[in-house]
Each structure stands twice: as C-alpha cells, then as structure tokens.
Design an enzyme around this catalytic site. Sequence first.
Site: not given
Ligand code: DNO
Length: 409
Positions: A239, A277, A304, A361-362, A378
């Site tokens: 990531h 991401c 992501h 993501d989020h 989340y």
């Molecule tokens: C945040 C996430 C990160 C991700 C880590 C992966 O919400 O995208 O915390 O889980 O960095 O190791």
Amino acid sequence: MRPTWRWFGPGDAARIDEIAQAGAEGVVTALHDLPPGAVWSLDDIRTRQDEVRHFADGEPSGLEWEVVESLPVSDDIKRQQGEWRSHVAHYKISLEHLAEAGIRVVCYNFMPVLDWTRTDLAWRLPNGATCLRFDAVDFAAFDIHLLARRDAAADYTPAVVNAAARRFASMDEARKTRLVANIVAGLPGSATRLTLPDVRGLLAGYEEVPEDRLRTHLVDFVSEVAPVAERLGVRLCCHPDDPPWPLLGLPRVMSTEADYRHVLDAVNLEANGVTFCTGSFGARPDHDVAAMASRLASRIHFAHLRNVVRETEDGVGGSFHEAPHLEGDVDMVAVMAVLVAEERRRAAAGRLDCQIPMRPDHGLRVADDAQKESPPGYPVIGRLKGLAELRGVMRALEHEAGWRLPSGD
Ligand code: DNO
C-alpha cells in the site's frame, strides 16, 4: 473487478449480512488483535474465515475472506533491529498458513511508525456529511509546537511555519488535545493509541534509518518474502504511503511511481505487487493517477478506490480532504477503465487471477452513520454509497467493453 468490503471482525459496525447486501462479493480483513511480527496460526485464520462465511443467524453468507489487509510489517523489520529476523520468519509462516487456508492476496505497507495520517476526522462538507481531512498548517503546528520535534521547522516553508505559529497561538486546550488524538489515532481497527511521548520514542527509533536505508530494508524484506509468496501462489501488494510524502522527519519510500518501480524491478516477481490506492496517490498534484495505474497495471493485485480534493496545487505536502468516490481530483472512471482493460488482458493470457479485487476505500459519514461507532473512514452507509457508485461504473465499463468475467455474480 471484484467488489470487496473491509471488515474489522465481529466487533465491526457492519454485519456480514450488510456486507453481502451492499453488493460486495468478497471480504477484506485481518487478525487485527495480533501484534506486528506475530505468527498467524492456521486456527486463528480458520476462525475468522468461519465468521466471514456466516450471517449472525448462522445462515451461509456466500462470502469468503479474499484479501488480507494487512499482514503488518513490524517496525523491527523496517529498522532491521531487534527481533527483525524472527519477524521475517514469522511472516513467511503466516503466508504459508494463509495459502493453506486458500487466501491469496496479502496487502501490507512500509510506512514507519504511523500508518495513514489526518488532522481532522470529521470535517464538515457543505451538504452536512463529514470526511477525513489533512490540513498542512495544523500538521505543522502539531509537529513544531505540540510534538516539539527538534528542527521540525526546517521541514516546512517559511509561510507554513508562520501560519503554524499563528494557528497554534489560536488553539485552546481542547483543540490541541483533539489534534494530537486525530494525528496519532493509529491504525484503523487496531487498539493502538499512542501518546506524544510514545511518538517521540518511536521517532527516535528511526534516527539511524534515513531514506536510502529504509528503501534497502524494504527490498531486503520483499526479497525474503516474495519468493515464498510466489511459490505459494500468494500475491503480495504494498500500500502506498498516505499521505505520499515524508512526515515528522521520517523517511517514506512508497509514495511515487518511481518508488514502486524501484521495488518492483528489484524483486521482479509477480508476487511482488501493488495495492493501487487512488486516494493516497491522488493527494499529490504531480501524480496523474490514471496514467500511473496503466503503467503499473500488470502488478496491481488490489485496488483501493477513494477520491480526494487537493486544496492547493502548490507543490507536494498541501492540504486535502476526502471526497465522494466519483468526485474530487482523481478521474475514477479513467482509473477503473484501466483496471477493466488489465483484467481483459489477464483473461486473454489465461491467468486465473484475472479479477482484481477492489474496495471502496473510506467513505463519508452520511445519513445514519453518526448513530454507529466505526473506525475513522469506515462508516457503513458512506461506504455502501461509495460501493454502489463504483459498481455502477464497473458495470458500465464492462458493458461498454462487451465483456463480463465469468466469475462475476
Ligand atoms: C486506511 C487504509 C490503510 C491500509 C494500510 C495497509 O484506511 O487504507 O490503513 O489498510 O496502510 O497496510
């Protein structure tokens, strides 16, 4: 693409049936209670798999644990100190166990000390929804005045240093306490809550680890674990740093395409891949995120999908906030088109792993989200909305291409 959903385990605000109803086809989770460096036992993995496979009433969910996020890399490994050799050995054993349980995508990151970092966890947008935000001046005020890191001011422009001094002078105690809590909120889903003295101690642990050393340590780590993953048919995916620039004087080595290129080329195995991401990469004005996706495509094992609004185009390190998934500075449709094209390419090449798992993501905090406790970023409904929008784009792109993967629903 394969729509997935991050679940923090039985204590999560989202139930497994809600995840299935949201349209997710797979689950992303981890053994969040285990500290970095520990072995993930086959028993613990199987227990979590079983939780994913059932609704609260015992009925089968039809869902599987498909992606690990994260199998964390300890700071000892990142610094190559202390227990690092045994932690690497444990990492390999955990990969063996995950493969034995049939789980084949494993996300991790290589950010020292702090995972993702924001200054505001509930920033109000004009429509009343709230989002996560990074304010560059607040962050500098934290670093220079609250953490009081030695020589911190040298890391910021004079304009930011002055603005941070004014901002700090205007903060009451409650605001200072909240800012510290927001920045050191720690990993989502983990119980870790750091204090300022903890952070100072952790930063001291990196004094001997400048950027080039951290980069070498990352390549050393990947050289150890990627061949094991390759043999097991597991795809590792790193990531990016979030935000993608150095913070608090700590080096960060997975922020740009050049950073990824270095590691991907150093260990040229398919098992050494990328968690793409869009939100992390999109926080920098010098990133064309869709173009990066197309150049990195063959090694993207997990996506992501998240959007950001950069509040300034004035160099790297500026303020940004998180936006609805299809709004903001990342051209999400263009990124998803790249991923769909890559899936077609893999399918044509006969690859079994042609479907790329993606997750919203989020999410913004919307509607009834305020009623339920959830880790920052989340909330259930905000993510449900994000996933619905992303699935719509996905279907449209697949339709346009005249193509659907046979394993889709
Ligand atoms: C945040 C996430 C990160 C991700 C880590 C992966 O919400 O995208 O915390 O889980 O960095 O190791």
